[in-house]
Design a protein around this motif. Structure first.
Motif, PDB file in Angstrom:
ATOM      1  N   ARG A 125      -5.343  11.577   0.286  1.00 25.59           N
ATOM      2  CA  ARG A 125      -4.487  12.736   0.017  1.00 25.59           C
ATOM      3  C   ARG A 125      -4.542  13.749   1.137  1.00 25.59           C
ATOM      4  NH1 ARG A 125      -7.425  17.249  -2.813  1.00 25.59           N
ATOM      5  NH2 ARG A 125      -9.571  16.539  -2.746  1.00 25.59           N
ATOM      6  N   ARG A 126      -5.602  13.724   1.956  1.00 26.76           N
ATOM      7  CA  ARG A 126      -5.711  14.687   3.038  1.00 26.76           C
ATOM      8  C   ARG A 126      -4.904  14.259   4.254  1.00 26.76           C
ATOM      9  NH1 ARG A 126     -11.437  16.703   4.247  1.00 26.76           N
ATOM     10  NH2 ARG A 126     -10.158  17.927   5.642  1.00 26.76           N
ATOM     11  N   ALA A 127      -4.526  13.017   4.340  1.00 26.93           N
ATOM     12  CA  ALA A 127      -3.769  12.544   5.495  1.00 26.93           C
ATOM     13  C   ALA A 127      -2.337  13.092   5.457  1.00 26.93           C
ATOM     14  CB  ALA A 127      -3.765  11.022   5.539  1.00 26.93           C
ATOM     15  N   LYS A 128      -1.613  12.740   4.465  1.00 26.89           N
ATOM     16  CA  LYS A 128      -0.229  13.195   4.266  1.00 26.89           C
ATOM     17  C   LYS A 128       0.076  13.081   2.786  1.00 26.89           C
ATOM     18  CE  LYS A 128       2.322  12.435   8.434  1.00 26.89           C
ATOM     19  NZ  LYS A 128       3.708  12.449   8.759  1.00 26.89           N
ATOM     20  N   ARG A 129       0.974  13.914   2.322  1.00 37.48           N
ATOM     21  CA  ARG A 129       1.347  13.848   0.909  1.00 37.48           C
ATOM     22  C   ARG A 129       1.969  12.484   0.589  1.00 37.48           C
ATOM     23  NH1 ARG A 129       4.148  18.869  -1.063  1.00 37.48           N
ATOM     24  NH2 ARG A 129       1.988  19.496  -1.223  1.00 37.48           N
ATOM     25  N   SER A 130       2.760  11.955   1.509  1.00 31.82           N
ATOM     26  CA  SER A 130       3.399  10.655   1.267  1.00 31.82           C
ATOM     27  C   SER A 130       2.361   9.545   1.137  1.00 31.82           C
ATOM     28  CB  SER A 130       4.383  10.324   2.384  1.00 31.82           C
ATOM     29  OG  SER A 130       3.720  10.214   3.631  1.00 31.82           O
ATOM     30  N   LEU A 134       2.147   7.163  -2.070  1.00 35.11           N
ATOM     31  CA  LEU A 134       2.225   5.703  -1.937  1.00 35.11           C
ATOM     32  C   LEU A 134       1.016   5.035  -2.583  1.00 35.11           C
ATOM     33  CD1 LEU A 134       3.561   5.183   1.700  1.00 35.11           C
ATOM     34  CD2 LEU A 134       4.734   4.664  -0.445  1.00 35.11           C
ATOM     35  N   THR A 135      -0.152   5.631  -2.442  1.00 31.72           N
ATOM     36  CA  THR A 135      -1.355   5.070  -3.057  1.00 31.72           C
ATOM     37  C   THR A 135      -1.187   4.970  -4.567  1.00 31.72           C
ATOM     38  OG1 THR A 135      -2.751   5.968  -1.302  1.00 31.72           O
ATOM     39  CG2 THR A 135      -3.840   5.365  -3.353  1.00 31.72           C
ATOM     40  N   VAL A 136      -0.748   6.054  -5.195  1.00 32.38           N
ATOM     41  CA  VAL A 136      -0.551   6.056  -6.648  1.00 32.38           C
ATOM     42  C   VAL A 136       0.545   5.070  -7.029  1.00 32.38           C
ATOM     43  CG1 VAL A 136       0.110   7.451  -8.646  1.00 32.38           C
ATOM     44  CG2 VAL A 136      -1.406   8.413  -6.899  1.00 32.38           C
ATOM     45  N   ALA A 137       1.627   5.046  -6.267  1.00 32.62           N
ATOM     46  CA  ALA A 137       2.742   4.135  -6.577  1.00 32.62           C
ATOM     47  C   ALA A 137       2.316   2.679  -6.488  1.00 32.62           C
ATOM     48  CB  ALA A 137       3.911   4.405  -5.635  1.00 32.62           C
ATOM     49  N   TRP A 138       1.519   2.345  -5.500  1.00 31.82           N
ATOM     50  CA  TRP A 138       1.112   0.947  -5.346  1.00 31.82           C
ATOM     51  C   TRP A 138       0.160   0.497  -6.439  1.00 31.82           C
ATOM     52  CZ3 TRP A 138       0.317   1.247   0.640  1.00 31.82           C
ATOM     53  CH2 TRP A 138       1.573   1.345   1.247  1.00 31.82           C
ATOM     54  N   TYR A 139      -0.747   1.360  -6.843  1.00 29.72           N
ATOM     55  CA  TYR A 139      -1.619   0.989  -7.955  1.00 29.72           C
ATOM     56  C   TYR A 139      -0.829   0.916  -9.262  1.00 29.72           C
ATOM     57  CZ  TYR A 139      -5.919   0.895  -5.319  1.00 29.72           C
ATOM     58  OH  TYR A 139      -6.907   0.547  -4.442  1.00 29.72           O
ATOM     59  N   LEU A 140       0.174   1.769  -9.405  1.00 24.34           N
ATOM     60  CA  LEU A 140       1.058   1.689 -10.556  1.00 24.34           C
ATOM     61  C   LEU A 140       1.800   0.350 -10.552  1.00 24.34           C
ATOM     62  CD1 LEU A 140       2.589   2.856 -12.994  1.00 24.34           C
ATOM     63  CD2 LEU A 140       4.081   4.025 -11.366  1.00 24.34           C
ATOM     64  N   LEU A 141       2.254  -0.068  -9.380  1.00 22.90           N
ATOM     65  CA  LEU A 141       2.903  -1.381  -9.254  1.00 22.90           C
ATOM     66  C   LEU A 141       1.951  -2.495  -9.680  1.00 22.90           C
ATOM     67  CD1 LEU A 141       5.322  -3.109  -8.203  1.00 22.90           C
ATOM     68  CD2 LEU A 141       4.117  -3.176  -6.034  1.00 22.90           C
ATOM     69  N   GLY A 142       0.674  -2.379  -9.328  1.00 22.34           N
ATOM     70  CA  GLY A 142      -0.311  -3.363  -9.757  1.00 22.34           C
ATOM     71  C   GLY A 142      -0.438  -3.411 -11.270  1.00 22.34           C
ATOM     72  N   GLY A 143      -0.426  -2.245 -11.912  1.00 19.06           N
ATOM     73  CA  GLY A 143      -0.484  -2.206 -13.374  1.00 19.06           C
ATOM     74  C   GLY A 143       0.737  -2.839 -14.011  1.00 19.06           C
ATOM     75  N   LEU A 144       1.897  -2.579 -13.421  1.00 16.70           N
ATOM     76  CA  LEU A 144       3.130  -3.181 -13.946  1.00 16.70           C
ATOM     77  C   LEU A 144       3.163  -4.684 -13.699  1.00 16.70           C
ATOM     78  CD1 LEU A 144       5.708  -0.417 -12.966  1.00 16.70           C
ATOM     79  CD2 LEU A 144       4.839  -0.971 -15.260  1.00 16.70           C
ATOM     80  N   SER A 145       2.629  -5.126 -12.576  1.00 22.56           N
ATOM     81  CA  SER A 145       2.557  -6.568 -12.302  1.00 22.56           C
ATOM     82  C   SER A 145       1.650  -7.264 -13.314  1.00 22.56           C
ATOM     83  CB  SER A 145       2.026  -6.818 -10.896  1.00 22.56           C
ATOM     84  OG  SER A 145       2.895  -6.294  -9.937  1.00 22.56           O
ATOM     85  N   ALA A 146       0.530  -6.638 -13.621  1.00 23.34           N
ATOM     86  CA  ALA A 146      -0.382  -7.207 -14.626  1.00 23.34           C
ATOM     87  C   ALA A 146       0.297  -7.241 -15.994  1.00 23.34           C
ATOM     88  CB  ALA A 146      -1.670  -6.401 -14.684  1.00 23.34           C
ATOM     89  N   ALA A 147       1.036  -6.183 -16.317  1.00 23.51           N
ATOM     90  CA  ALA A 147       1.745  -6.150 -17.604  1.00 23.51           C
ATOM     91  C   ALA A 147       2.793  -7.251 -17.671  1.00 23.51           C
ATOM     92  CB  ALA A 147       2.392  -4.786 -17.804  1.00 23.51           C
ATOM     93  N   ARG A 148       3.509  -7.441 -16.593  1.00 20.21           N
ATOM     94  CA  ARG A 148       4.526  -8.512 -16.564  1.00 20.21           C
ATOM     95  C   ARG A 148       3.881  -9.880 -16.703  1.00 20.21           C
ATOM     96  NH1 ARG A 148       7.902 -11.342 -18.149  1.00 20.21           N
ATOM     97  NH2 ARG A 148       9.413 -12.369 -16.845  1.00 20.21           N
TER      98      ARG A 148
END
Length: 153
Positions: A125-130, A134-148
């Motif tokens: 989070r200290r590097a850039k807001r983006s 992206l970190t949160v979005a990618w882990y969220l994608l992992g959760g959705l992949s597991a759900a699928r």
């Protein structure tokens, strides 16, 4: 008297490892792909290497270096993330996507906020807001992949 059919807990957990692996692989693949093409990607591989080094040193083992350390960290990430995302497949079969969203978001926020508190250096989070988003979005994608993946098991 009717018998209630129950699945042994160990069998349920073993069947949950498949969706957990699907979630872990999706997170790892997107991290590895993005770090090669983005100018400021989340560097979860660096955090993985730091945590592996720290853990090995704690046990008195000399850690590897370079590509070997990177591969070991990736394997460790896949194993730990598989176990974490396996939680998506446990519980009521009617709500895996809700569990996927909650667990993925929790993992992403933890990956952004916890590294300094765990002695792993500064957080993404200290590097850039983006980078943090992206970190949160990618882990969220992992959760959705597991759900699928629970829907195909």
């Amino acid at each position: 008297m009717s018998e209630i059919q129950t699945v042994p807990e160990s069998r349920r957990f073993l069947s949950a490892l498949g969706p957990g692996l699907a979630g872990a692989l999706s997170v790892t693949l997107i991290h590895e792909g993005a770090r090669r093409v983005l100018s400021h990607p989340p560097r979860m591989d660096v955090l993985g290497k730091r945590s592996l080094k720290k853990g090995l040193r704690w046990f008195g083992v000399r850690p590897s270096h370079g590509r070997r350390l990177h591969r070991q960290a990736l394997v460790g990430d896949i194993i730990s993330n598989s176990l974490f995302y396996a939680l998506v497949a446990l519980g009521r079969p009617r709500r895996p996507y809700l569990r996927g969203v909650l667990l993925g978001t929790l993992a992403g926020v933890g990956a952004v906020l916890l590294p300094p508190f765990l002695g792993l250096g500064r957080s993404p989070r200290r590097a850039k807001r983006s980078t943090a988003l992206l970190t949160v979005a990618w882990y969220l994608l992992g959760g959705l992949s597991a759900a699928r993946a629970t829907r195909t098991v």
